[in-house]
Design a protein around this motif. Structure first.
Motif, PDB file in Angstrom:
ATOM      1  N   VAL A 141      -2.589  -7.964   4.698  1.00  0.00           N
ATOM      2  CA  VAL A 141      -2.020  -7.089   5.728  1.00  0.00           C
ATOM      3  C   VAL A 141      -2.572  -5.676   5.531  1.00  0.00           C
ATOM      4  CG1 VAL A 141       0.097  -8.441   5.968  1.00  0.00           C
ATOM      5  CG2 VAL A 141       0.013  -6.585   4.297  1.00  0.00           C
ATOM      6  N   SER A 142      -2.248  -4.812   6.460  1.00  0.00           N
ATOM      7  CA  SER A 142      -2.750  -3.441   6.390  1.00  0.00           C
ATOM      8  C   SER A 142      -1.979  -2.619   5.373  1.00  0.00           C
ATOM      9  CB  SER A 142      -2.622  -2.781   7.764  1.00  0.00           C
ATOM     10  OG  SER A 142      -1.247  -2.588   8.086  1.00  0.00           O
ATOM     11  N   ARG A 143      -2.557  -1.494   4.985  1.00  0.00           N
ATOM     12  CA  ARG A 143      -1.867  -0.569   4.092  1.00  0.00           C
ATOM     13  C   ARG A 143      -0.572  -0.060   4.732  1.00  0.00           C
ATOM     14  NH1 ARG A 143      -4.765   1.964  -0.206  1.00  0.00           N
ATOM     15  NH2 ARG A 143      -6.855   1.066  -0.479  1.00  0.00           N
ATOM     16  N   THR A 144      -0.591   0.059   6.063  1.00  0.00           N
ATOM     17  CA  THR A 144       0.607   0.536   6.774  1.00  0.00           C
ATOM     18  C   THR A 144       1.780  -0.407   6.546  1.00  0.00           C
ATOM     19  OG1 THR A 144      -0.738   1.597   8.483  1.00  0.00           O
ATOM     20  CG2 THR A 144       1.569   1.124   9.029  1.00  0.00           C
ATOM     21  N   VAL A 145       1.513  -1.720   6.621  1.00  0.00           N
ATOM     22  CA  VAL A 145       2.578  -2.702   6.403  1.00  0.00           C
ATOM     23  C   VAL A 145       3.105  -2.607   4.977  1.00  0.00           C
ATOM     24  CG1 VAL A 145       3.091  -5.173   6.259  1.00  0.00           C
ATOM     25  CG2 VAL A 145       1.784  -4.284   8.188  1.00  0.00           C
ATOM     26  N   ILE A 146       2.221  -2.486   3.999  1.00  0.00           N
ATOM     27  CA  ILE A 146       2.646  -2.377   2.601  1.00  0.00           C
ATOM     28  C   ILE A 146       3.452  -1.104   2.382  1.00  0.00           C
ATOM     29  CG2 ILE A 146       1.841  -2.097   0.221  1.00  0.00           C
ATOM     30  CD1 ILE A 146       1.615  -4.949   1.305  1.00  0.00           C
ATOM     31  N   ARG A 147       3.007   0.001   2.946  1.00  0.00           N
ATOM     32  CA  ARG A 147       3.738   1.272   2.772  1.00  0.00           C
ATOM     33  C   ARG A 147       5.132   1.187   3.391  1.00  0.00           C
ATOM     34  NH1 ARG A 147      -1.482   4.874   4.545  1.00  0.00           N
ATOM     35  NH2 ARG A 147      -2.591   4.737   2.536  1.00  0.00           N
ATOM     36  N   GLU A 148       5.220   0.587   4.579  1.00  0.00           N
ATOM     37  CA  GLU A 148       6.522   0.447   5.233  1.00  0.00           C
ATOM     38  C   GLU A 148       7.427  -0.475   4.424  1.00  0.00           C
ATOM     39  OE1 GLU A 148       9.586   1.006   7.888  1.00  0.00           O
ATOM     40  OE2 GLU A 148       7.688   2.115   7.672  1.00  0.00           O
ATOM     41  N   THR A 149       6.854  -1.527   3.843  1.00  0.00           N
ATOM     42  CA  THR A 149       7.638  -2.440   3.006  1.00  0.00           C
ATOM     43  C   THR A 149       8.184  -1.715   1.786  1.00  0.00           C
ATOM     44  OG1 THR A 149       6.333  -4.355   3.712  1.00  0.00           O
ATOM     45  CG2 THR A 149       7.558  -4.566   1.651  1.00  0.00           C
ATOM     46  N   MET A 150       7.344  -0.915   1.134  1.00  0.00           N
ATOM     47  CA  MET A 150       7.793  -0.154  -0.043  1.00  0.00           C
ATOM     48  C   MET A 150       8.907   0.827   0.337  1.00  0.00           C
ATOM     49  SD  MET A 150       6.119  -1.389  -2.561  1.00  0.00           S
ATOM     50  CE  MET A 150       5.969  -2.985  -1.723  1.00  0.00           C
TER      51      MET A 150
END
Length: 248
Positions: free
Chosen positions: A54-63
């Motif tokens: 997935v994109s970095r955006t998805v990972i950042r939002e998950t965190m």
């Protein structure tokens, strides 16, 4: 007429929000089950992006959402650390449901029953202290619905929950009611919490509920507290599934 280029069909893809929700559920599951243990540093953002595809955006939002649930802390230059269970927001719907789903020793459900018993006992006492004819009518209606559904387990369980919610409403304690409501509404969807009903389980439940109603009807605060606490803890112990104590 001018020649028009054929339009390429739109590619089917999952909505970003659905992807993010899936990644979030996987992280919560991994933390609850100990795959990511308390104190452990999570992989880097780049590593997680590669792992989940997935994109970095998805990972950042998950965190960000895991932080809001109290499950991780992010420190600049020190990485992302997993928090112990004492820091989690256990009333968060996703956290609570995941904890219940993975409660192999039933320890979480034991604790949940104790907390429910304490909160609902106090609310039953409050309901007794302010009982009036309207309250008596509400409780009588809830009891009648349960009594008429002893041969229909799903309907009876639904009426059982409605009885407890009615007592909460009569107590007029919004904070206690919100906490207890979250606990009961998530627990009733778990097969582990429903357990295995003993013989004449619904009849026993009716009798215990009647004891709560009788105490509230009489304005007996202490009696209502005791009856509600004994019902919640007793009914849980009756239907609690056996567990292997060696795994606890």
């Amino acid at each position: 007429m001018p020649h028009s280029e054929p339009t390429a069909p739109a590619r089917a893809r999952r909505p970003i929000e659905r992807i993010g929700a899936t990644v979030l559920r996987e992280f919560v599951q991994a933390i609850v089950t100990g795959e990511y243990a308390a104190g452990q540093v999570l992989p880097t953002e780049a590593e997680l992006t590669s792992e989940f595809g997935v994109s970095r955006t998805v990972i950042r939002e998950t965190m960000k959402r895991l932080q809001e649930k109290g499950m991780i802390t992010v420190a600049q230059g020190r990485g992302t650390h997993v928090q112990p269970i004492t820091s989690w927001n256990v009333l968060d719907p996703l956290v609570l449901s995941t904890m219940i789903e993975n409660d192999r020793t039933l320890g979480i459900l034991d604790d949940l029953s104790v907390v429910r018993g304490a909160l609902e006992a106090e609310m039953a006492g409050d309901a007794a202290a302010s009982v009036d004819d309207r309250a008596r009518l509400v409780l009588r209606e809830r009891m009648d619905r349960m009594a008429g559904a002893v041969d229909e387990s799903s309907v009876f369980r639904e009426a059982d929950v409605e009885f407890h919610l009615a007592v909460m409403d009569l107590a007029d304690n919004a904070l206690a009611a919100n906490i207890a409501r979250a606990l009961i509404l998530h627990a009733v969807h778990s097969d582990r919490y429903l357990g295995q009903d003993p013989t004449r389980a619904f009849e026993l439940t009716l009798a215990e509920h009647q004891a709560v109603v009788d105490a509230i009807d009489a304005g007996d605060r202490e009696g209502a507290r005791a009856a509600m606490r004994e019902h919640i803890l007793g009914s849980w112990q009756r239907r609690r599934l056996p567990t292997d104590k060696r795994s606890q």
